[in-house]
Design an enzyme around this catalytic site. Structure first.
Site, PDB file in Angstrom:
ATOM      1  N   HIS A  39      10.703 -26.454  -6.224  1.00 28.99           N
ATOM      2  CA  HIS A  39       9.613 -26.075  -7.110  1.00 28.99           C
ATOM      3  C   HIS A  39       8.573 -27.200  -7.162  1.00 28.99           C
ATOM      4  CE1 HIS A  39      11.970 -22.766  -9.472  1.00 28.99           C
ATOM      5  NE2 HIS A  39      11.976 -22.588  -8.161  1.00 28.99           N
TER       6      HIS A  39
ATOM      7  N   GLU B  95       7.291 -29.156  -9.390  1.00 27.34           N
ATOM      8  CA  GLU B  95       7.605 -30.422 -10.050  1.00 27.34           C
ATOM      9  C   GLU B  95       8.521 -31.287  -9.179  1.00 27.34           C
ATOM     10  OE1 GLU B  95       8.027 -27.208 -13.326  1.00 27.34           O
ATOM     11  OE2 GLU B  95       7.947 -27.298 -11.131  1.00 27.34           O
TER      12      GLU B  95
ATOM     13  N   ALA C  92     -10.389  22.424  -0.796  1.00 22.55           N
ATOM     14  CA  ALA C  92     -10.730  23.846  -0.771  1.00 22.55           C
ATOM     15  C   ALA C  92      -9.493  24.662  -0.395  1.00 22.55           C
ATOM     16  CB  ALA C  92     -11.858  24.092   0.225  1.00 22.55           C
TER      17      ALA C  92
ATOM     18  N   TRP D  52     -15.976  15.930   2.576  1.00 24.41           N
ATOM     19  CA  TRP D  52     -15.806  14.954   1.509  1.00 24.41           C
ATOM     20  C   TRP D  52     -16.143  15.628   0.180  1.00 24.41           C
ATOM     21  CZ3 TRP D  52     -13.426  10.666   2.814  1.00 24.41           C
ATOM     22  CH2 TRP D  52     -13.529  10.188   4.120  1.00 24.41           C
TER      23      TRP D  52
ATOM     24  N   ASP E 254      -4.419  14.527   7.379  1.00 22.69           N
ATOM     25  CA  ASP E 254      -5.716  13.848   7.484  1.00 22.69           C
ATOM     26  C   ASP E 254      -5.741  12.705   8.487  1.00 22.69           C
ATOM     27  OD1 ASP E 254      -6.561  15.543   5.460  1.00 22.69           O
ATOM     28  OD2 ASP E 254      -6.159  14.086   3.864  1.00 22.69           O
TER      29      ASP E 254
ATOM     30  N   ARG F  43     -12.750  -0.678   4.007  1.00 20.38           N
ATOM     31  CA  ARG F  43     -13.940  -0.890   4.831  1.00 20.38           C
ATOM     32  C   ARG F  43     -15.188  -0.981   3.969  1.00 20.38           C
ATOM     33  NH1 ARG F  43     -11.006   3.279   6.675  1.00 20.38           N
ATOM     34  NH2 ARG F  43     -12.546   4.858   6.088  1.00 20.38           N
TER      35      ARG F  43
ATOM     36  N   THR G 197       0.962  15.838  -4.164  1.00 21.28           N
ATOM     37  CA  THR G 197       2.420  15.796  -4.269  1.00 21.28           C
ATOM     38  C   THR G 197       2.904  14.419  -4.674  1.00 21.28           C
ATOM     39  OG1 THR G 197       2.661  17.538  -2.598  1.00 21.28           O
ATOM     40  CG2 THR G 197       4.585  16.154  -3.030  1.00 21.28           C
TER      41      THR G 197
ATOM     42  N   ALA H 156       4.373  13.012  -8.333  1.00 21.50           N
ATOM     43  CA  ALA H 156       5.694  12.397  -8.417  1.00 21.50           C
ATOM     44  C   ALA H 156       5.645  11.076  -9.171  1.00 21.50           C
ATOM     45  CB  ALA H 156       6.255  12.192  -7.011  1.00 21.50           C
TER      46      ALA H 156
END
Length: 347
Positions: free
Chosen positions: A53, A55, A166, A173, A203, A210, A274, A278
């Site tokens: 650690h 210290e 849709a 988009w 997709d 980006r 989905t 969840a």
């Protein structure tokens, strides 16, 4: 006790040293050892699990004579337990340190208490020295300690009537360029971006962060794909700058614990209705980002599916923290509340 300017300067140095350590399961911690007259005798930081650690790292550069009567300036309260390494509070006592200053209290149930141990042994202890700066440095780690798991943000984009796509399944988009740019900025602030296999197969997202011109941002979240179906060998996610994590588990709490062990503090879920449902159903959502576009789609493809609510009394209540206009769209940011609304009545 009075904190001297030289000690505050030493804390700033310790905070700068801390960022040399890795971001992950363990906190980033820095330490500076000062002589009684304020000279820097040694410096150290934590280099990761299983290593000394901060210290102890700093003390390792000193002889016993140099450390005796010195002041230790540490960004996090010295630990008080034995794990892979020994307790730092005892190491400081053994070295003869006479004064300890630290920025942030250790929130751990097991590891906390180092300050009390030091005080009981006669060491001067000053807490909350540049505490705001220390908490800023450790913000994501402190969140994980408080929750016991990574912080989870669930994001979706929807039409004004609550549809994520849709009727034919197309969704690009729903929202405009300003909203999409905001999403990428938030992706870059996360450690991991999580989607379901359904989203990957439908997709083929790259899951990168980006800028408006399509160039990769400096920080990229690690992609995580959850689901039992296989991800194709030529899927875009497999070309991500960071190696994807694949999980077939339906136990999302277990998935989050696995991610925590990988050093993930902030999870960004945008994997379709989905998976979003969840996370909500399993009570693992800390923040909701709903991007709402002024369009109407109708049909069955809702932004959320079954979240385990059978009646209005079982509704998942949210506190709306902000509403922002992004071009023609709105971003609603909300957090679950754990107390019933003021007008709630017992049934």
């Amino acid at each position: 006790m009075t904190v001297r300017d030289v000690e505050r300067d030493a804390m700033r140095r310790a905070l700068a040293l801390a960022v040399n350590g890795p971001v992950g399961y363990n906190p980033q911690v820095g330490a500076v050892i000062l002589s009684p007259d304020g000279r820097i005798l040694a410096e150290g930081w934590h280099r990761g699990a299983g290593t000394p650690h901060a210290e102890v790292d700093a003390l390792s550069h000193l002889s016993p004579e140099q450390a005796r009567g010195a002041t230790a300036v540490v960004t996090l309260e010295p630990c008080n337990h034995t794990g892979r390494t020994g307790p730092c509070a005892q190491a400081l006592l053994a070295a003869g340190i006479s004064r300890v200053l630290y920025a942030v209290d250790d929130p751990g149930v097991v590891s906390a208490g180092g300050a009390d141990t030091l005080r009981a042994a006669g060491v001067e202890v000053e807490a909350d020295v540049l505490g705001d700066e220390g908490r800023e440095l450790l913000a994501s780690w402190l969140t994980v300690q408080r929750l016991g798991r990574p912080h989870v943000t669930v994001k979706w984009a929807q039409s004004l009537d609550g549809r994520a796509a849709a009727s034919d399944g197309t969704s690009q988009w729903i929202t405009g360029a300003a909203a999409r740019e905001d999403v990428h900025r938030r992706r870059a602030a996360a450690d991991a971006i999580v989607v379901g296999t359904g989203t990957v197969l439908a997709d083929d997202p790259s899951l990168t962060a980006r800028d408006g011109a399509g160039a990769l941002l400096a920080h990229q979240p690690r992609p995580v794909v959850i689901g039992e179906r296989a991800t194709p060998a030529d899927a875009a996610v497999r070309r991500h700058p960071r190696a994807p994590i694949f999980s077939s588990s339906r136990d999302l709490a277990r998935v989050l614990n696995d991610l925590r062990r990988e050093g993930v503090h902030r999870v960004f879920v945008e994997g379709g209705p989905t998976l979003a449902s969840a996370f909500v159903r399993q009570g693992l959502v800390d923040e909701v980002l709903a991007y709402v576009a002024p369009v109407l789609l109708g049909g069955p493809r809702l932004a959320l599916g079954d979240i385990g609510v059978d009646s209005i009394g079982g509704a998942v209540r949210l506190a709306l923290s902000s509403v922002e206009r992004l071009g023609d769209d709105l971003l609603l940011v909300a957090h679950p509340v754990t107390t019933p609304p003021a007008n709630a009545k017992d049934s």
